[in-house]
Design a protein around this motif. Structure first.
Motif, PDB file in Angstrom:
ATOM      1  N   THR A  78       0.834  -3.494 -16.439  1.00 43.44           N
ATOM      2  CA  THR A  78       1.634  -2.283 -16.226  1.00 43.44           C
ATOM      3  C   THR A  78       3.131  -2.565 -16.314  1.00 43.44           C
ATOM      4  O   THR A  78       3.919  -1.638 -16.473  1.00 43.44           O
ATOM      5  CB  THR A  78       1.350  -1.676 -14.843  1.00 43.44           C
ATOM      6  N   ARG A 113       6.370   3.977  -6.457  1.00 44.03           N
ATOM      7  CA  ARG A 113       6.510   5.437  -6.636  1.00 44.03           C
ATOM      8  C   ARG A 113       7.524   5.751  -7.729  1.00 44.03           C
ATOM      9  O   ARG A 113       7.313   6.649  -8.543  1.00 44.03           O
ATOM     10  CB  ARG A 113       6.936   6.082  -5.315  1.00 44.03           C
ATOM     11  N   GLY A 116       6.141   4.872 -11.227  1.00 45.58           N
ATOM     12  CA  GLY A 116       4.960   5.633 -11.631  1.00 45.58           C
ATOM     13  C   GLY A 116       3.633   4.906 -11.528  1.00 45.58           C
ATOM     14  O   GLY A 116       2.691   5.273 -12.226  1.00 45.58           O
ATOM     15  N   ASP A 119      -0.403   5.217  -7.730  1.00 43.89           N
ATOM     16  CA  ASP A 119      -1.864   5.360  -7.671  1.00 43.89           C
ATOM     17  C   ASP A 119      -2.546   4.016  -7.896  1.00 43.89           C
ATOM     18  O   ASP A 119      -3.525   3.694  -7.224  1.00 43.89           O
ATOM     19  CB  ASP A 119      -2.354   6.375  -8.700  1.00 43.89           C
TER      20      ASP A 119
END
Length: 193
Positions: A78, A113, A116, A119
């Motif tokens: 990520t 947060r 992004g 989650d």
């Protein structure tokens, strides 16, 4: 890069400190400053170990070695190093608690947060404990090249290196008090405090 070493390394615990060190050194071989930072954080964690229960001291030091492996090219997914490192460790069978400590070190939830990936980070429970505090304190008292520094110096350096528009800078007003509070809790638990 050859596959990272996953296995005993001659220790009774295949997921202990010796294995954590070997894996970190292998994965971060091409990032010498990051490797020095991890070694410094592990040494600092060993100094802070008396602030955590005896049964958790090896876990603390192993997590300190591994906390930044998410920067390794072989690990990046990520681009958010706490999450990438934790997912890599989970895929390779490391204990869930250790993976969660890596995922959540040094106020990672706040930064997640902004970038992004909140989650994704939520896959790993955030631990509130002396171990989590000591890992954060160790990380925040070793600079980007592995030298011991005061926490204020480390935070100022991070803001300079990453810039005023970085995700870390954008959450600094919320993150700094959390990091300072963790440091204070650890200092109060150290012998002689």
């Amino acid at each position: 890069m050859r596959p990272p070493m996953i296995g005993g390394h001659g220790t009774a615990d295949p997921f202990g400190v010796a294995h954590a060190r070997a894996l970190t050194e292998e994965l971060l071989a091409g990032l010498p400053d990051r490797a020095r930072h991890c070694a410094g954080v592990a040494a600092r964690a060993a100094e802070l170990a008396p602030a955590v229960p005896r049964r958790d001291r090896e876990l603390l030091i192993a997590a300190a070695w591994l906390h930044d492996i998410g920067y390794a090219e072989a690990v990046v997914d990520t681009g958010f190093h706490p999450l990438d490192g934790a997912r890599y460790l989970r895929r390779h069978g490391w204990p869930p608690r250790l993976c969660a400590l890596v995922a959540n070190h040094s106020g990672a939830r706040l930064v997640a947060r902004v970038v992004g990936v909140a989650d994704g980070l939520a896959e790993f429970p955030q631990e509130v404990s002396p171990v989590a505090d000591a890992l954060t304190y160790a990380d925040q008292t070793v600079d980007s090249r592995g030298r011991r520094v005061a926490i204020g110096e480390r935070l100022a350096d991070m803001l300079r290196r990453h810039g005023p528009d970085s995700p870390n800078a954008r959450v600094h007003d919320r993150r700094e008090p959390l990091l300072l509070a963790a440091a204070d809790r650890v200092e109060r638990l150290l012998p002689g405090a």
